[in-house]
Design a protein around this motif. Structure first.
Motif, short mmCIF file in Angstrom:
data_model
loop_
_atom_site.label_atom_id
_atom_site.label_comp_id
_atom_site.label_asym_id
_atom_site.label_seq_id
_atom_site.Cartn_x
_atom_site.Cartn_y
_atom_site.Cartn_z
N THR A 17 41.71 46.11 44.10
CA THR A 17 42.03 45.02 45.03
C THR A 17 43.53 44.81 45.06
O THR A 17 44.25 45.26 44.16
N ASP A 19 44.60 41.50 46.03
CA ASP A 19 44.71 40.04 46.17
C ASP A 19 44.49 39.29 44.86
O ASP A 19 44.32 38.08 44.86
N LYS A 21 41.92 39.40 42.91
CA LYS A 21 40.50 39.23 42.61
C LYS A 21 40.03 40.39 41.72
O LYS A 21 40.41 41.53 41.94
N MET A 42 32.50 38.79 39.42
CA MET A 42 33.77 38.56 40.11
C MET A 42 34.56 37.43 39.46
O MET A 42 33.99 36.50 38.91
N ALA A 44 37.74 35.18 41.06
CA ALA A 44 38.66 34.91 42.17
C ALA A 44 39.74 33.96 41.68
O ALA A 44 39.44 32.85 41.23
N TRP A 48 42.99 32.13 46.20
CA TRP A 48 42.49 33.35 46.83
C TRP A 48 41.64 33.04 48.07
O TRP A 48 40.96 32.02 48.12
N SER A 49 41.71 33.92 49.07
CA SER A 49 40.79 33.83 50.21
C SER A 49 40.66 35.20 50.85
O SER A 49 41.50 36.07 50.66
N GLU A 50 39.56 35.37 51.57
CA GLU A 50 39.28 36.60 52.33
C GLU A 50 39.21 36.25 53.80
O GLU A 50 38.96 35.10 54.16
N LYS A 68 33.97 27.51 44.22
CA LYS A 68 34.20 28.46 45.31
C LYS A 68 33.87 27.78 46.62
O LYS A 68 32.88 27.05 46.70
N TYR A 95 34.93 33.38 52.43
CA TYR A 95 34.91 33.03 51.01
C TYR A 95 36.33 32.72 50.57
O TYR A 95 37.26 33.45 50.93
N SER A 96 36.50 31.65 49.76
CA SER A 96 37.83 31.36 49.25
C SER A 96 37.75 30.51 47.98
O SER A 96 36.70 29.94 47.65
N ASN A 97 38.89 30.45 47.29
CA ASN A 97 39.06 29.59 46.13
C ASN A 97 40.37 28.83 46.32
O ASN A 97 41.40 29.23 45.80
#
Length: 122
Positions: A17, A19, A21, A42, A44, A48-50, A68, A95-97
């Motif tokens: 990765t 990012d 993660k 996982m 994160a 973090w975000s996608e 999350k 999805y994000s944190n």
């Protein structure tokens, strides 16, 4: 001599990765060529975000620690440790944190996670 009826996974595939993660696939396309199911551990990082995606697989998420955030068809949902969710395939999700601590969780996809099935937006 009988064949073992189980597999112990001591060497999960670590997905590269960019990012921050951490993704360790224990079973799935990358580890045992299983296209029916994938299980990944996982982590994160905070912040973090996608991109949004509309996957062609059901995704189950179980939160081990942290929080999350999910934006599911425009609705924001936040899960905490001990909670889980199933998001049905063909659902637009991000999805994000956005929180201050690492979120550790397990993700299970059926069929297995694949970049060909995730349909991430640019």
């Amino acid at each position: 001599m009988s064949q073992k009826k189980y597999i112990i996974q001591n060497n999960p595939f670590i997905v590269p990765t960019t990012d921050g993660k951490i993704i360790k696939e224990h079973f799935g396309n990358a580890t045992d060529r299983n296209s029916q199911l994938s299980i990944a551990h996982m982590k994160a990082p905070a912040g973090w975000s996608e991109p949004f995606q509309t996957p062609k697989f059901d995704e189950f998420t179980f939160i081990i620690s942290g929080k999350k955030q999910f934006i599911i068809d425009g609705e924001t949902v936040v899960l905490e440790a001990g909670q889980s969710i199933k998001i049905e395939k063909n659902t637009r999700v991000q999805y994000s944190n956005p929180f201050t601590e690492v979120c550790e969780y397990i993700a299970i996809c059926t069929p297995a996670f694949s970049m060909n099935l995730v349909n991430r937006e640019d």
